[in-house]
Design an enzyme around this catalytic site. Sequence first.
Site, mmCIF file in Angstrom:
data_model
loop_
_atom_site.group_PDB
_atom_site.id
_atom_site.type_symbol
_atom_site.label_atom_id
_atom_site.label_comp_id
_atom_site.label_asym_id
_atom_site.label_seq_id
_atom_site.Cartn_x
_atom_site.Cartn_y
_atom_site.Cartn_z
ATOM 1 N N GLU A 66 -37.111 -9.515 7.225
ATOM 2 C CA GLU A 66 -37.107 -11.030 7.127
ATOM 3 C C GLU A 66 -36.291 -11.289 5.761
ATOM 4 O OE1 GLU A 66 -39.569 -9.006 7.593
ATOM 5 O OE2 GLU A 66 -41.212 -9.967 8.585
ATOM 6 N N PRO A 269 -36.331 7.763 6.950
ATOM 7 C CA PRO A 269 -37.567 7.406 7.427
ATOM 8 C C PRO A 269 -37.723 6.114 6.812
ATOM 9 C CG PRO A 269 -37.786 8.780 5.603
ATOM 10 C CD PRO A 269 -36.280 9.089 5.967
ATOM 11 N N ARG A 270 -38.595 5.269 7.427
ATOM 12 C CA ARG A 270 -38.821 3.782 7.227
ATOM 13 C C ARG A 270 -39.343 3.632 5.827
ATOM 14 N NH1 ARG A 270 -39.343 -0.237 5.315
ATOM 15 N NH2 ARG A 270 -39.832 -2.319 6.197
ATOM 16 N N GLY A 312 -32.236 1.679 0.466
ATOM 17 C CA GLY A 312 -31.119 0.699 0.321
ATOM 18 C C GLY A 312 -29.745 1.517 0.834
ATOM 19 N N GLU A 313 -29.918 2.756 1.577
ATOM 20 C CA GLU A 313 -28.626 3.494 1.660
ATOM 21 C C GLU A 313 -28.360 3.567 3.117
ATOM 22 O OE1 GLU A 313 -27.402 6.506 -1.583
ATOM 23 O OE2 GLU A 313 -29.200 7.161 -0.663
ATOM 24 N N ASN A 339 -34.558 -3.544 13.866
ATOM 25 C CA ASN A 339 -33.496 -4.493 14.062
ATOM 26 C C ASN A 339 -31.868 -3.574 14.302
ATOM 27 O OD1 ASN A 339 -31.534 -6.629 14.030
ATOM 28 N ND2 ASN A 339 -31.719 -7.106 11.979
ATOM 29 N N PRO A 340 -31.400 -3.897 15.376
ATOM 30 C CA PRO A 340 -30.307 -2.977 15.968
ATOM 31 C C PRO A 340 -28.920 -3.586 15.401
ATOM 32 C CG PRO A 340 -30.792 -4.208 17.741
ATOM 33 C CD PRO A 340 -31.716 -4.444 16.784
ATOM 34 N N GLU A 342 -27.352 -4.454 12.345
ATOM 35 C CA GLU A 342 -26.646 -3.577 11.221
ATOM 36 C C GLU A 342 -25.836 -2.558 11.640
ATOM 37 O OE1 GLU A 342 -29.498 -2.773 8.076
ATOM 38 O OE2 GLU A 342 -29.027 -4.808 7.410
#
Length: 436
Positions: A66, A269-270, A312-313, A339-340, A342
Amino acid sequence: MLKALPILPIYQAASAALAPLSPVVLYVRRKWRRDEPDRDGERLGRPTQPRPEGPLAWLHGASVGESLALLPLVERLSARGFTILVSTGTSSAAAVIAPRLPAGALHQFLPLDVPQFLTRFLAYWRPNLALIAESEIWPNLFLAVRRHNIPLLLVNARISEASFQRWRWLPGFIGTLLGAVDLCLAQSEVDAERFALLGARHVKIAGNLKYDVSAPPADRQALAALAVRIGARPVWVAASTHRGEEEIILAAHQIAAQSVPGLLTIIVPRHAKRGGEIAGLAHARGLAVAQRSTEVSENGALPEIYVADTTGELGLFYRVAGIAFLGKSLLPATNGGQNPVEPAKLGCAILHGPHVANFGEVYQVLDEARGAVTVADADTMARVVAILLADAGKSRLMARAASETVKELGGACERIMSAIEPHLAQLSFESRQWQH
């Protein structure tokens, strides 16, 4: 329907009365690693940074997806002369969004939904405009913004069928909250219809901001170092994975490795804190594995499984792997998808599981354009990965289809800026009047 009970006053009174228990809530959040210990005050509405002079636009996105979706609006509003304040609900979102904010923009954690905390927050920051992303409907937040006469806009607004049906049992409650919203800019026609039925007064369809977000950045030195470590090896990335999916991914790696010598599988991993758990699963299968977070040196060849348990990588790993599997999609229990957009913007052929309800529209379009493919189990995943790694031409065509598809779906930022222009013009007029 629960029409007789005064639910909103009960909620307000209860939340105010429970304020003394806030330290307990914050302690639990820290234990779950959702908050940063030195920023607890922000959850109580106490600022940790000074408020700059001049007009300020406040944008809120709960989690990583978001908040990232708000970046195009952040850039546009910053260019219009607003100081930007972005709030998030999780520390993982803060870690990802803060480095991507433009110069002068600020980040704070959203206070708990307690009247006195929100009053303190708004009285200090004095935002001239509030933009809340997606489905963040907090009762005290909405009412506090209304009491302070701040224009309240829902942007990239969406509401699931399940949430819609739950809110319908509380028509007075949700009607009062949405009545505080000056403008609701929905992602789709279905979302717009649901918000209107629940009581939103001014609803427009603007599309999904996530298609307009720039590709995630990558540190140049880190990218060069990782590329050297990979060399000419075949590589793919499994991104934003959830518990239960890594076992399937590791099994797919073992199957694919039989026909793809030197195969490198990167698992991101998320939740980065699960890195050790995933490494343990790989060890149990007899696989050589390394964790990025515990490496002593970032030199040397990588093992067959590389667990990228950092935050963040993702931009780094999408750039070195032309094939990306998107997690939270293999198991019904993790239904929703990731979300695909990126990886599509960074030239990846996209794989995903069958459970992608949160991003069903974009995955359907990507699948139809042959920019993405569904893989439901380890055998299918292994077969698709092996085929794409063996046929560079097929992989490039798939990646190009994905990139072109998300480009065509963009434009929500322009539509949102056009829709909120009357509010911006009014603020500009009031600012000039005040100066004179």
